[in-house]
Write an enzyme that holds these catalytic residues in place. Structure first.
Site, PDB file in Angstrom:
ATOM      1  N   GLY A   1      54.279  35.212  33.844  1.00  0.00           N
ATOM      2  CA  GLY A   1      53.569  36.435  34.202  1.00  0.00           C
ATOM      3  C   GLY A   1      54.419  37.326  35.088  1.00  0.00           C
ATOM      4  O   GLY A   1      55.220  36.834  35.877  1.00  0.00           O
ATOM      5  N   THR A   2      54.267  38.615  34.897  1.00  0.00           N
ATOM      6  CA  THR A   2      54.948  39.551  35.792  1.00  0.00           C
ATOM      7  C   THR A   2      53.963  40.656  36.124  1.00  0.00           C
ATOM      8  O   THR A   2      52.992  40.876  35.400  1.00  0.00           O
ATOM      9  CB  THR A   2      56.187  40.194  35.145  1.00  0.00           C
ATOM     10  OG1 THR A   2      55.777  40.845  33.944  1.00  0.00           O
ATOM     11  CG2 THR A   2      57.270  39.195  34.852  1.00  0.00           C
TER      12      THR A   2
ATOM     13  N   PHE B   1      55.189  43.586  42.147  1.00  0.00           N
ATOM     14  CA  PHE B   1      56.473  43.142  42.678  1.00  0.00           C
ATOM     15  C   PHE B   1      56.608  41.624  42.611  1.00  0.00           C
ATOM     16  O   PHE B   1      57.394  41.048  43.338  1.00  0.00           O
ATOM     17  CB  PHE B   1      56.635  43.632  44.109  1.00  0.00           C
ATOM     18  CG  PHE B   1      56.575  45.120  44.209  1.00  0.00           C
ATOM     19  CD1 PHE B   1      57.537  45.896  43.585  1.00  0.00           C
ATOM     20  CD2 PHE B   1      55.539  45.742  44.877  1.00  0.00           C
ATOM     21  CE1 PHE B   1      57.480  47.270  43.648  1.00  0.00           C
ATOM     22  CE2 PHE B   1      55.474  47.122  44.958  1.00  0.00           C
ATOM     23  CZ  PHE B   1      56.452  47.898  44.334  1.00  0.00           C
ATOM     24  N   ALA B   2      55.831  41.025  41.763  1.00  0.00           N
ATOM     25  CA  ALA B   2      55.884  39.572  41.683  1.00  0.00           C
ATOM     26  C   ALA B   2      56.074  39.127  40.250  1.00  0.00           C
ATOM     27  O   ALA B   2      55.746  39.837  39.304  1.00  0.00           O
ATOM     28  CB  ALA B   2      54.586  38.981  42.225  1.00  0.00           C
TER      29      ALA B   2
ATOM     30  N   VAL C   1      55.639  35.262  38.017  1.00  0.00           N
ATOM     31  CA  VAL C   1      55.228  33.862  38.136  1.00  0.00           C
ATOM     32  C   VAL C   1      56.009  33.056  37.109  1.00  0.00           C
ATOM     33  O   VAL C   1      56.083  33.420  35.937  1.00  0.00           O
ATOM     34  CB  VAL C   1      53.709  33.693  37.900  1.00  0.00           C
ATOM     35  CG1 VAL C   1      53.309  32.235  38.065  1.00  0.00           C
ATOM     36  CG2 VAL C   1      52.914  34.565  38.863  1.00  0.00           C
TER      37      VAL C   1
ATOM     38  N   LYS D   1      55.081  31.708  42.280  1.00  0.00           N
ATOM     39  CA  LYS D   1      55.004  33.169  42.371  1.00  0.00           C
ATOM     40  C   LYS D   1      56.189  33.631  43.216  1.00  0.00           C
ATOM     41  O   LYS D   1      56.374  33.178  44.342  1.00  0.00           O
ATOM     42  CB  LYS D   1      53.678  33.560  43.025  1.00  0.00           C
ATOM     43  CG  LYS D   1      53.455  35.049  43.116  1.00  0.00           C
ATOM     44  CD  LYS D   1      52.023  35.323  43.606  1.00  0.00           C
ATOM     45  CE  LYS D   1      51.776  36.780  43.853  1.00  0.00           C
ATOM     46  NZ  LYS D   1      50.409  37.055  44.267  1.00  0.00           N
TER      47      LYS D   1
ATOM     48  N   ASP E   1      38.540  40.812  45.088  1.00  0.00           N
ATOM     49  CA  ASP E   1      39.116  41.268  43.820  1.00  0.00           C
ATOM     50  C   ASP E   1      38.723  40.289  42.710  1.00  0.00           C
ATOM     51  O   ASP E   1      39.554  39.848  41.925  1.00  0.00           O
ATOM     52  CB  ASP E   1      40.647  41.371  43.934  1.00  0.00           C
ATOM     53  CG  ASP E   1      41.250  42.198  42.804  1.00  0.00           C
ATOM     54  OD1 ASP E   1      40.480  42.894  42.114  1.00  0.00           O
ATOM     55  OD2 ASP E   1      42.471  42.134  42.616  1.00  0.00           O
TER      56      ASP E   1
HETATM   57  C1  6Z7 Z   1      45.912  31.248  45.045  1.00  0.00           C
HETATM   58  O1  6Z7 Z   1      46.392  31.186  43.766  1.00  0.00           O
HETATM   59  C2  6Z7 Z   1      47.237  32.157  43.352  1.00  0.00           C
HETATM   60  C3  6Z7 Z   1      47.596  33.188  44.170  1.00  0.00           C
HETATM   61  C4  6Z7 Z   1      48.426  34.151  43.686  1.00  0.00           C
HETATM   62  O2  6Z7 Z   1      48.750  35.177  44.475  1.00  0.00           O
HETATM   63  C5  6Z7 Z   1      48.916  34.081  42.402  1.00  0.00           C
HETATM   64  C6  6Z7 Z   1      48.579  33.035  41.592  1.00  0.00           C
HETATM   65  N1  6Z7 Z   1      49.113  33.051  40.343  1.00  0.00           N
HETATM   66  C7  6Z7 Z   1      49.163  32.115  39.325  1.00  0.00           C
HETATM   67  C8  6Z7 Z   1      49.395  32.603  38.065  1.00  0.00           C
HETATM   68  C9  6Z7 Z   1      49.503  31.747  36.979  1.00  0.00           C
HETATM   69  C10 6Z7 Z   1      49.373  30.380  37.155  1.00  0.00           C
HETATM   70  C11 6Z7 Z   1      49.127  29.868  38.408  1.00  0.00           C
HETATM   71  C12 6Z7 Z   1      49.029  30.736  39.504  1.00  0.00           C
HETATM   72  C13 6Z7 Z   1      49.502  29.445  35.995  1.00  0.00           C
HETATM   73  O3  6Z7 Z   1      49.543  28.249  36.146  1.00  0.00           O
HETATM   74  N2  6Z7 Z   1      49.575  30.016  34.788  1.00  0.00           N
HETATM   75  C14 6Z7 Z   1      49.841  29.436  33.549  1.00  0.00           C
HETATM   76  C15 6Z7 Z   1      50.385  28.189  33.412  1.00  0.00           C
HETATM   77  C16 6Z7 Z   1      50.691  27.694  32.151  1.00  0.00           C
HETATM   78  C17 6Z7 Z   1      50.448  28.432  31.043  1.00  0.00           C
HETATM   79  C18 6Z7 Z   1      50.783  27.884  29.709  1.00  0.00           C
HETATM   80  C19 6Z7 Z   1      50.823  28.977  28.679  1.00  0.00           C
HETATM   81  N3  6Z7 Z   1      49.693  29.874  28.762  1.00  0.00           N
HETATM   82  C20 6Z7 Z   1      49.625  30.576  30.021  1.00  0.00           C
HETATM   83  C21 6Z7 Z   1      49.890  29.709  31.182  1.00  0.00           C
HETATM   84  C22 6Z7 Z   1      49.601  30.198  32.430  1.00  0.00           C
HETATM   85  C23 6Z7 Z   1      47.723  32.071  42.063  1.00  0.00           C
END
Ligand code: 6Z7
Length: 587
Positions: free
Chosen positions: A20-21, A24-25, A27, A42, A134
């Site tokens: 993910g993008t 300014f971050a 993941v 992140k 949010d």
């Molecule tokens: C407090 O938790 C937070 C705070 C924050 O500022 C940002 C995040 N962002 C995250 C975004 C994505 C994921 C975890 C935290 C994540 O695990 N996404 C993920 C993982 C695997 C896959 C496999 C393929 N499909 C999409 C996907 C997404 C959290």
């Protein structure tokens, strides 16, 4: 990208793809070396954050005080001079938003399951004196067990929220509930406390929503403490004290990830990180080197190295590696030769000035700067993965005048057939799209490009600093005969809400259908096998959306599917674009 910043992270984590993008971050997926657990990291650039930096600090402070089964867990915070890394719980199910869209609508039963979890999380957040502010389906992720996890704290929402319409298919009781929740006047609005026992939420359940944390901050898990104390040769008391400091460092991360392993029924075991050359075991464990444990010390801790699992996670896409590493500082080259029979249609933006005097003598070619002068937008003809002998880059230009300078994460390189004068930087701009070069295709025989070393030397002279970048591309693009068959067929995937099934039988035909629609919709793409890495731009050339589409093979039922994943951009715009693309394909 400052290498040193990433070095600090790579001591403990193996970083893989970007999931993910935005803002300014970005993941990235990663694996914690000691536990082998997957995490999401992140990554934020302090300079780019500017005025938003205090918000990040607020979020981190809040996250350190929150621990709940429906809140994405913060494991580790690494701050370097330029970056902030938040190591977070991995939620492979993606966003609730995408899940709802994919299902069109949820049944009330399923909505209730989710809603209970949301209310539980919010009640807990409020009980700790925080407000999320949010709340939206994009900020709720689905974990491995299909449970919701609330993310992104510290963002302020400015509700305009008052007028709304109730979909006609909702039952009277859910309409009433929405009405109670959407009151503008806080005095009239239902409180979270009342929600916990609201008739709609308890319907079919014997109890109110359980909002209390299953993992209270004060409680330490015996098994995890034991494993850590054996590993670090510390007393259990000493280890408990150390963990209780909650510094959100490697020690906190290891404890929390062990706890998560245990909760999923896995063995509470630490292991030797053998996947990295970045740090010694001792460093990775966050200890002085003399405290590093050996196999003889505690063989059980070195138990199962889930090699196949790890290998699949770390199988980085070389193209992605190149694309994402536009700053010329990417250090991982061990995957460079892994390109596996994938044909690329190097997509649309055509590099204008790919080298300049400024770049000529740099050790690492500054690919980003070199490639920033990209010209959108050429829509290449479909290239099916099974056509093997060459890579063909279609260079076309759009009817409109593109801005000269663009920022893009999608680095594209225009193959240059016959560069003339190696020292003249003007000649090095051979890839510039000149009128007479428009609307033709340039072919590169990549098999030859890779093996002919004398040609390579000549090329080195010709391209100067550009050579590194191009060589890397060519190396990446050179199909390895052994591996290519793996990508000659679409990947097998399980049915998932992000996969749309089709009636087509021929994957190449399906791919061509998608590409045709992408072209119509002015979506730029880079093709890698059966995956299309796509992006859209605003009229000003800013990348507004990034997503992936992949033709894949489902097993039950045995049909072809289109897997989609949003990486960046507004969820609603993405939803509409997906609908257009999928309905545009004759599937
Ligand atoms: C407090 O938790 C937070 C705070 C924050 O500022 C940002 C995040 N962002 C995250 C975004 C994505 C994921 C975890 C935290 C994540 O695990 N996404 C993920 C993982 C695997 C896959 C496999 C393929 N499909 C999409 C996907 C997404 C959290």
């Amino acid at each position: 990208m400052a290498v040193g910043d990433y070095e600090e992270v790579r001591k403990y984590y193996e970083l893989t793809e970007t999931i993910g993008t935005g803002g300014f971050a970005k993941v990235k997926l990663a694996r914690h070396l000691l536990t082998g657990e997957k995490v999401a990291i992140k990554i934020m650039d302090k300079l780019a954050l500017g005025d938003d930096l205090p918000r990040v600090k607020i979020e981190i402070d809040a996250m350190k005080n929150l621990r709940h089964q429906h809140i994405c867990q913060l494991y580790h915070v690494i701050e370097t001079s330029k970056k902030i890394f938040m190591v977070l719980e991995y939620c492979p199910g993606g966003e609730l938003f995408d899940y709802i869209i994919a299902k069109d609508r949820l049944s009330e039963e399923e909505a209730r399951v989710f809603f209970r979890q949301i209310v539980s999380a919010i009640a807990y957040v409020h009980s700790q004196g925080y407000a999320h502010r949010d709340l939206k389906p994009e900020n709720l992720l689905i974990d491995e067990e299909h449970h919701l996890k609330l993310i992104d704290f510290g963002l302020c929402a400015k509700p305009k929220r008052g007028k709304y319409s109730i979909p006609k298919w909702l039952s009277p009781s859910s309409a009433l509930l929405l009405n109670q929740m959407l009151q503008v006047d806080p005095k009239k609005r239902i409180t979270v406390k009342h929600l916990l026992t609201h008739p709609w939420l308890v319907q079919g359940y014997s109890d109110a929503v359980q909002w209390q944390s299953k993992y209270p901050l004060g409680h330490l898990d015996e098994d995890c403490i034991t494993e850590l104390s054996v590993f670090h040769k510390q007393s259990r008391e000493g280890m408990s004290e150390l963990i209780s400091e909650w510094k959100y460092d490697q020690m906190s991360a290891t404890y929390l990830l062990l706890q998560s392993k245990k909760a999923r029924g896995k063995r509470v075991r630490l292991r030797v990180p053998c996947l990295t050359g970045h740090a010694s075991t001792a460093q990775s464990a966050g200890l002085e080197s003399e405290k590093a444990m050996t196999y003889e010390d505690a063989p059980h801790a070195f138990g199962s190295m889930e090699v196949s699992d790890a290998a699949s996670l770390f199988e980085e896409s070389p193209l992605e590696e190149f694309i994402l590493n536009t700053r010329g500082t990417k250090q991982h080259s061990r995957h460079d030769a892994q390109l596996d029979g994938t044909e690329f249609t190097l997509s649309t933006p055509v590099t204008r000035k790919v080298a300049s005097k400024q770049h000529e003598n740099k050790e690492n070619v500054d690919t980003e700067s070199a490639l920033r002068n990209e010209m959108p937008i050429a829509l290449p003809a479909p290239k099916t993965p099974s056509a093997k002998s060459q890579i063909e880059t279609q260079v076309q230009t759009t009817p409109f005048q593109a801005p000269a300078f663009k920022e893009s994460q999608f680095t594209t390189v225009t193959p240059i057939k016959k560069p003339t004068n190696p020292t003249n930087t003007d000649e090095l701009t051979a890839a510039e799209v000149l009128p007479e070069r428009r609307c033709h295709s340039v072919e590169l025989d990549l098999n030859r490009a890779h093996v002919d070393s004398s040609r390579k030397k000549r090329k080195a002279k010709i391209f100067g600093s550009l050579e590194r970048g191009l060589d890397k591309v060519i190396t990446m693009l050179t199909p390895s005969k052994k591996k290519r068959s793996a990508r000659d067929r679409p990947r097998k995937v399980k049915a998932h809400y992000n996969v749309t099934t089709t009636q087509l039988l021929n994957p190449d035909q399906l791919l061509n259908e998608i590409i045709t629609v992408l072209s119509k919709k002015h979506v730029e793409y880079v093709q890698k096998g059966y995956t299309l890495k796509c992006q859209t731009r605003s009229d000003f050339g800013k990348v507004t959306m990034e997503f992936e589409l992949e033709v894949c093979q489902l097993s039950k039922p045995e049909v072809l599917g289109i897997r989609r994943q949003r990486l960046k951009g507004d969820a609603w715009v993405y939803k509409r674009l997906m609908e257009d693309i999928l309905s545009g394909c004759q599937v």
